[in-house]
Scaffold this motif. Sequence first.
Motif, PDB file in Angstrom:
ATOM      1  N   ALA A  33      32.969  33.553  33.868  1.00 34.99           N
ATOM      2  CA  ALA A  33      33.572  34.474  32.905  1.00 34.99           C
ATOM      3  C   ALA A  33      33.190  35.886  33.273  1.00 34.99           C
ATOM      4  CB  ALA A  33      33.105  34.150  31.494  1.00 34.99           C
ATOM      5  N   GLY A  34      34.085  36.841  32.954  1.00 31.09           N
ATOM      6  CA  GLY A  34      33.756  38.226  33.234  1.00 31.09           C
ATOM      7  C   GLY A  34      34.943  39.144  33.100  1.00 31.09           C
ATOM      8  N   ILE A  35      34.836  40.299  33.745  1.00 30.92           N
ATOM      9  CA  ILE A  35      35.897  41.297  33.725  1.00 30.92           C
ATOM     10  C   ILE A  35      36.323  41.591  35.156  1.00 30.92           C
ATOM     11  CG2 ILE A  35      35.094  42.350  31.583  1.00 30.92           C
ATOM     12  CD1 ILE A  35      33.942  44.628  33.271  1.00 30.92           C
ATOM     13  N   GLY A  36      37.509  42.168  35.263  1.00 30.56           N
ATOM     14  CA  GLY A  36      38.037  42.494  36.573  1.00 30.56           C
ATOM     15  C   GLY A  36      38.367  43.962  36.683  1.00 30.56           C
ATOM     16  N   PHE A  44      40.216  40.357  31.590  1.00 27.96           N
ATOM     17  CA  PHE A  44      39.125  39.472  31.184  1.00 27.96           C
ATOM     18  C   PHE A  44      39.504  38.086  31.671  1.00 27.96           C
ATOM     19  CE2 PHE A  44      39.195  42.940  28.185  1.00 27.96           C
ATOM     20  CZ  PHE A  44      37.858  43.296  28.117  1.00 27.96           C
ATOM     21  N   TYR A  45      38.551  37.364  32.227  1.00 32.14           N
ATOM     22  CA  TYR A  45      38.886  36.049  32.766  1.00 32.14           C
ATOM     23  C   TYR A  45      37.862  34.993  32.345  1.00 32.14           C
ATOM     24  CZ  TYR A  45      35.241  36.499  36.309  1.00 32.14           C
ATOM     25  OH  TYR A  45      34.042  36.633  36.941  1.00 32.14           O
ATOM     26  N   LEU A  46      38.324  33.751  32.353  1.00 32.94           N
ATOM     27  CA  LEU A  46      37.505  32.582  32.081  1.00 32.94           C
ATOM     28  C   LEU A  46      37.997  31.479  33.009  1.00 32.94           C
ATOM     29  CD1 LEU A  46      35.322  31.306  30.225  1.00 32.94           C
ATOM     30  CD2 LEU A  46      37.190  30.595  28.747  1.00 32.94           C
ATOM     31  N   GLY A  47      37.093  30.849  33.737  1.00 30.53           N
ATOM     32  CA  GLY A  47      37.497  29.827  34.693  1.00 30.53           C
ATOM     33  C   GLY A  47      36.499  28.693  34.774  1.00 30.53           C
ATOM     34  N   LEU A  48      36.941  27.603  35.374  1.00 31.43           N
ATOM     35  CA  LEU A  48      36.112  26.416  35.563  1.00 31.43           C
ATOM     36  C   LEU A  48      36.328  25.909  36.981  1.00 31.43           C
ATOM     37  CD1 LEU A  48      34.205  24.488  34.037  1.00 31.43           C
ATOM     38  CD2 LEU A  48      36.209  23.165  33.395  1.00 31.43           C
ATOM     39  N   ASP A  49      35.231  25.713  37.714  1.00 29.99           N
ATOM     40  CA  ASP A  49      35.275  25.185  39.078  1.00 29.99           C
ATOM     41  C   ASP A  49      34.746  23.756  39.099  1.00 29.99           C
ATOM     42  OD1 ASP A  49      36.161  27.607  40.140  1.00 29.99           O
ATOM     43  OD2 ASP A  49      34.129  28.324  40.513  1.00 29.99           O
ATOM     44  N   PHE A  50      35.351  22.937  39.955  1.00 25.64           N
ATOM     45  CA  PHE A  50      34.955  21.538  40.126  1.00 25.64           C
ATOM     46  C   PHE A  50      34.623  21.301  41.596  1.00 25.64           C
ATOM     47  CE2 PHE A  50      38.041  21.812  36.730  1.00 25.64           C
ATOM     48  CZ  PHE A  50      37.424  21.140  35.692  1.00 25.64           C
ATOM     49  N   GLY A  51      33.445  20.762  41.876  1.00 24.06           N
ATOM     50  CA  GLY A  51      33.070  20.423  43.243  1.00 24.06           C
ATOM     51  C   GLY A  51      33.738  19.125  43.651  1.00 24.06           C
TER      52      GLY A  51
END
Length: 163
Positions: A33-36, A44-51
């Motif tokens: 999460a953060g700003i750009g 403003f962004y929110l993301g989810l990463d999967f290995g």
Amino acid sequence: MKKISIVLAVVLFSALAVNAQSPLGNGGKQLNAGIGFSGWGVPFYLGLDFGVHKDITLGLEGSFRSYSDYDYSHSIFGFSGNGNYHFNTILEIPRNWDLYAGLNIGFYVWSSPSGYKGSHSSGLDLGGQVGGRYYFNHKFGLNLEFGGGNAFSGGKIGISVKL
């Protein structure tokens, strides 16, 4: 004494090899999460990463930005998916650092007030990104990423939390 030196050298090299593995790994999950920064407001962004492999992640991200252009206010919603290769293993980068690069594909919706030329538009874009993270401990870190080639271009800074 020679045997002890050999054993210590093996233990040291083993510890370094373990330390040079991908920070997320296969089956891991991470919230970002953060700003750009961009020419069209502050996203403003929110993301989810999967290995999905020790060196590969797939992710989903949503973003929102709003900005004013003279007398008009605009908003942009974005939804994207990304794939990244993490260079930790191949470059033997320590575990608390994460260097990656990859591609993203995203859909955006650009809204402007009625009467403004092109008041609503949307599109599908393909782009690339390169970024890095520094983990303060096993769960929390800071991320910095630069991207280009699409409506999600620019950069972003934020936090990463391993789940």
